[in-house]
Design a protein around this motif. Structure first.
Motif, PDB file in Angstrom:
ATOM      1  N   ILE A   1       0.691  -1.179   0.121  1.00 30.49           N
ATOM      2  CA  ILE A   1      -0.027   0.077   0.073  1.00 30.49           C
ATOM      3  C   ILE A   1       1.066   1.217  -0.030  1.00 30.49           C
ATOM      4  O   ILE A   1       0.641   2.341  -0.882  1.00 30.49           O
ATOM      5  N   ALA A   2       2.024   1.451   0.865  1.00 36.89           N
ATOM      6  CA  ALA A   2       2.862   2.304   0.878  1.00 36.89           C
ATOM      7  C   ALA A   2       3.547   2.713  -0.422  1.00 36.89           C
ATOM      8  O   ALA A   2       3.663   3.582  -0.823  1.00 36.89           O
ATOM      9  N   GLN A   3       4.204   1.566  -1.192  1.00 42.99           N
ATOM     10  CA  GLN A   3       4.823   1.583  -2.209  1.00 42.99           C
ATOM     11  C   GLN A   3       3.771   2.284  -3.227  1.00 42.99           C
ATOM     12  O   GLN A   3       4.359   3.113  -3.993  1.00 42.99           O
ATOM     13  N   LYS A   4       2.485   1.994  -3.355  1.00 45.39           N
ATOM     14  CA  LYS A   4       1.700   2.277  -4.559  1.00 45.39           C
ATOM     15  C   LYS A   4       1.236   3.688  -4.123  1.00 45.39           C
ATOM     16  O   LYS A   4       1.391   4.620  -5.088  1.00 45.39           O
ATOM     17  N   PHE A   5       1.241   4.208  -2.825  1.00 45.41           N
ATOM     18  CA  PHE A   5       0.748   5.353  -2.579  1.00 45.41           C
ATOM     19  C   PHE A   5       2.007   6.335  -2.765  1.00 45.41           C
ATOM     20  O   PHE A   5       1.824   7.531  -3.107  1.00 45.41           O
ATOM     21  N   SER A   6       3.093   5.794  -2.551  1.00 45.29           N
ATOM     22  CA  SER A   6       4.500   6.567  -2.780  1.00 45.29           C
ATOM     23  C   SER A   6       4.481   8.010  -2.161  1.00 45.29           C
ATOM     24  O   SER A   6       4.559   9.068  -2.623  1.00 45.29           O
ATOM     25  N   PRO A   7       4.484   8.005  -0.620  1.00 43.99           N
ATOM     26  CA  PRO A   7       4.523   9.382   0.085  1.00 43.99           C
ATOM     27  C   PRO A   7       5.770  10.228  -0.095  1.00 43.99           C
ATOM     28  O   PRO A   7       6.855   9.529  -0.161  1.00 43.99           O
ATOM     29  N   ASP A   8       5.432  11.453   0.037  1.00 44.25           N
ATOM     30  CA  ASP A   8       6.572  12.357   0.108  1.00 44.25           C
ATOM     31  C   ASP A   8       7.214  12.314   1.813  1.00 44.25           C
ATOM     32  O   ASP A   8       8.438  12.645   1.797  1.00 44.25           O
ATOM     33  N   LEU A   9       6.393  12.000   2.577  1.00 44.21           N
ATOM     34  CA  LEU A   9       6.692  11.952   4.041  1.00 44.21           C
ATOM     35  C   LEU A   9       5.976  10.954   4.647  1.00 44.21           C
ATOM     36  O   LEU A   9       4.959  10.780   4.595  1.00 44.21           O
ATOM     37  N   VAL A  10       6.669  10.279   5.504  1.00 41.95           N
ATOM     38  CA  VAL A  10       6.014   9.287   6.302  1.00 41.95           C
ATOM     39  C   VAL A  10       6.002   9.656   7.905  1.00 41.95           C
ATOM     40  O   VAL A  10       7.031  10.039   8.285  1.00 41.95           O
ATOM     41  N   ILE A  11       5.035   9.800   8.578  1.00 39.63           N
ATOM     42  CA  ILE A  11       4.790  10.024   9.775  1.00 39.63           C
ATOM     43  C   ILE A  11       4.335   8.710  10.769  1.00 39.63           C
ATOM     44  O   ILE A  11       3.387   8.176  10.099  1.00 39.63           O
ATOM     45  N   VAL A  12       5.051   8.512  11.711  1.00 39.51           N
ATOM     46  CA  VAL A  12       4.571   7.144  12.378  1.00 39.51           C
ATOM     47  C   VAL A  12       4.201   7.609  13.862  1.00 39.51           C
ATOM     48  O   VAL A  12       4.711   8.226  14.612  1.00 39.51           O
ATOM     49  N   SER A  13       2.814   7.177  14.249  1.00 40.27           N
ATOM     50  CA  SER A  13       2.353   7.338  15.475  1.00 40.27           C
ATOM     51  C   SER A  13       2.834   6.169  16.235  1.00 40.27           C
ATOM     52  O   SER A  13       2.299   5.154  16.296  1.00 40.27           O
ATOM     53  N   ALA A  14       3.897   6.293  16.934  1.00 41.60           N
ATOM     54  CA  ALA A  14       4.629   5.226  17.480  1.00 41.60           C
ATOM     55  C   ALA A  14       4.436   5.311  19.059  1.00 41.60           C
ATOM     56  O   ALA A  14       4.610   5.747  19.629  1.00 41.60           O
ATOM     57  N   GLY A  15       3.383   4.085  19.121  1.00 43.36           N
ATOM     58  CA  GLY A  15       2.949   4.053  20.352  1.00 43.36           C
ATOM     59  C   GLY A  15       3.473   2.331  20.943  1.00 43.36           C
ATOM     60  O   GLY A  15       3.497   1.738  20.016  1.00 43.36           O
ATOM     61  N   PHE A  16       3.840   2.331  21.952  1.00 40.11           N
ATOM     62  CA  PHE A  16       4.563   0.959  22.439  1.00 40.11           C
ATOM     63  C   PHE A  16       3.705   0.399  23.350  1.00 40.11           C
ATOM     64  O   PHE A  16       4.131  -0.438  24.218  1.00 40.11           O
ATOM     65  N   ASP A  17       2.444   0.458  23.496  1.00 39.54           N
ATOM     66  CA  ASP A  17       1.670  -0.256  24.053  1.00 39.54           C
ATOM     67  C   ASP A  17       1.111  -1.686  23.798  1.00 39.54           C
ATOM     68  O   ASP A  17       0.353  -2.249  24.518  1.00 39.54           O
ATOM     69  N   ALA A  18       1.507  -2.038  22.754  1.00 39.66           N
ATOM     70  CA  ALA A  18       1.611  -3.305  22.092  1.00 39.66           C
ATOM     71  C   ALA A  18       2.624  -4.309  22.682  1.00 39.66           C
ATOM     72  O   ALA A  18       2.697  -5.459  22.528  1.00 39.66           O
ATOM     73  N   HIS A  19       3.522  -3.379  23.557  1.00 37.17           N
ATOM     74  CA  HIS A  19       4.490  -4.343  24.153  1.00 37.17           C
ATOM     75  C   HIS A  19       3.806  -5.314  25.162  1.00 37.17           C
ATOM     76  O   HIS A  19       3.040  -5.189  25.561  1.00 37.17           O
ATOM     77  N   TYR A  20       4.622  -6.622  25.223  1.00 36.27           N
ATOM     78  CA  TYR A  20       4.285  -7.746  26.018  1.00 36.27           C
ATOM     79  C   TYR A  20       4.062  -7.257  27.611  1.00 36.27           C
ATOM     80  O   TYR A  20       3.394  -7.651  28.386  1.00 36.27           O
ATOM     81  N   LYS A  21       4.846  -6.237  27.950  1.00 34.93           N
ATOM     82  CA  LYS A  21       4.925  -5.915  29.333  1.00 34.93           C
ATOM     83  C   LYS A  21       3.951  -4.680  29.697  1.00 34.93           C
ATOM     84  O   LYS A  21       3.563  -4.498  30.925  1.00 34.93           O
ATOM     85  N   ASP A  22       3.182  -4.288  28.716  1.00 35.10           N
ATOM     86  CA  ASP A  22       2.378  -3.322  28.782  1.00 35.10           C
ATOM     87  C   ASP A  22       1.166  -3.469  29.606  1.00 35.10           C
ATOM     88  O   ASP A  22       0.475  -4.650  29.497  1.00 35.10           O
TER      89      ASP A  22
END
Ligand SMILES: [Zn+2]
Length: 347
Positions: free
Chosen positions: A241-262
């Motif tokens: 999907i990302a390759q087809k959309f070919s973005p100028d910029l990628v912003i990552v909403s980086a949340g780490f609550d999928a960590h096994y210790k969360d």
């Protein structure tokens, strides 16, 4: 000595002021989160080796950008909390400093974008709080006041980016980000999240509206998935999907609550898994001007700090994360993804 400098390719936007948004009762979203990340990076000798960007952003500029993603009423409501303690909803506390800390967090995201768009850096980690992805056009909720990722996307648009991906691997669905860009085809929102779960949105069939139809991609997941399953989803769904959309910029909403210790999450990702999917995100669209990671959730201090460290090492190219084996059957998720995102996934 020279090789050590490759980590300077990664910039950090951080301000001690982010610690001034403080709960007045026990709450998982508290200053210890950022404090422990910074402390851990210092102990590991990484902090001083990273490039640090000062937040020299005019507050008026940030407010102008905020007005593109939030209603005037919402901004007034957040401003109105200045100087007092209280709660917006059961989860979302504010203190006397909250409004200006939230404004500074949004400014940090704006700063990251200008550095990337001017070509000064191409990988930035914004270590800010309060988080943003639950903040909708008109509401603060889920510990969030201003949508930092959405503000970053608007800043990038202003600076000439034509199309932007916001990819969100926080365990919660970024309902705010989805809502803000739901009718837009220039900002693609891609989210993996536990479902059903807070905040209740993020089904496969929430795909956008009007000209935004097809530009919201939700991959709802059962609990207890681990590194191997996430790797497959990011390789086989996100990447094409990302390759087809070919973005100028990628912003990552980086949340780490999928960590096994969360304590809030109930997924099984490890720090290695976060590094692996971050690496996939970076490798998927090498022509993008840059990758801006913005901290969202993550409430186990150890899991959070270790994950941020591994992601930063991966961003710097100093770590090659290992692909984990699949231990849960995700055939149904892959099948549904093929069905809902057929236009993206077929040539
Ligand atoms: Zn979250």
């Amino acid at each position: 000595m020279q090789s050590e400098d490759s980590i300077k390719q990664v910039s950090i936007v951080y301000d001690d002021y982010f610690l001034e948004h403080k709960p007045f009762y026990s709450h998982p979203e508290n200053p210890a989160r950022l404090h422990s990340i910074v402390n851990f990076l210092e102990i590991n000798g990484l902090w001083r080796r990273l490039k640090h960007l000062p937040i020299d952003v005019d507050k008026e500029e940030t407010l102008e950008l905020l007005r593109l993603v939030h209603s005037e009423h919402h901004i007034e409501l957040v401003e109105g909390t200045a100087g007092s303690y209280g709660n917006i909803d059961a989860d979302t506390y504010y203190c006397p400093e909250t409004h200006s800390v939230a404004l500074q967090a949004a400014s940090a995201a704006v700063r990251a974008v200008s550095a990337v768009m001017y070509g000064h850096t191409n990988k930035v980690f914004v270590l800010a709080r309060p988080p943003g992805h639950h903040a909708t056009f008109s509401e603060a909720m889920g510990f969030c006041f201003y949508n930092n990722a959405a503000v970053a996307a608007e800043k990038a648009k202003k600076m000439g980016a034509e199309n932007i991906i916001i990819v969100d691997y926080d365990i919660h669905h970024g309902n705010g980000t989805q809502e803000i860009f739901y009718q837009r085809d220039d900002v693609l929102y891609f989210s993996t999240h536990r479902y059903p779960f807070y905040p209740g949105t993020g089904r496969f069939d929430e795909i956008g509206e009007g000209k935004g139809k097809g530009f919201t991609i939700n991959v709802p997941l059962p609990s207890s998935l681990g590194d191997g399953e996430y790797a497959k989803i990011y390789e086989e769904i996100y990447t094409p999907i990302a390759q087809k959309f070919s973005p100028d910029l990628v912003i990552v909403s980086a949340g780490f609550d999928a960590h096994y210790k969360d304590p809030l999450g109930d997924m099984r990702l490890t720090e290695e898994g976060f590094a692996y999917i971050s690496d996939i995100i970076i490798r998927a669209t090498p022509k993008a001007k840059g990758f801006i990671f913005i901290l969202e959730g993550g409430y186990n201090l150890e899991g959070l700090s270790e994950s941020v460290k591994e992601v930063i090492l991966t961003m710097a190219g100093l770590k090659k994360p290992e692909r984990a084996r699949i231990t849960n059957n995700i055939d149904r998720i892959m099948f549904e993804s093929q069905r809902y995102f057929r236009d993206w996934l077929t040539n």
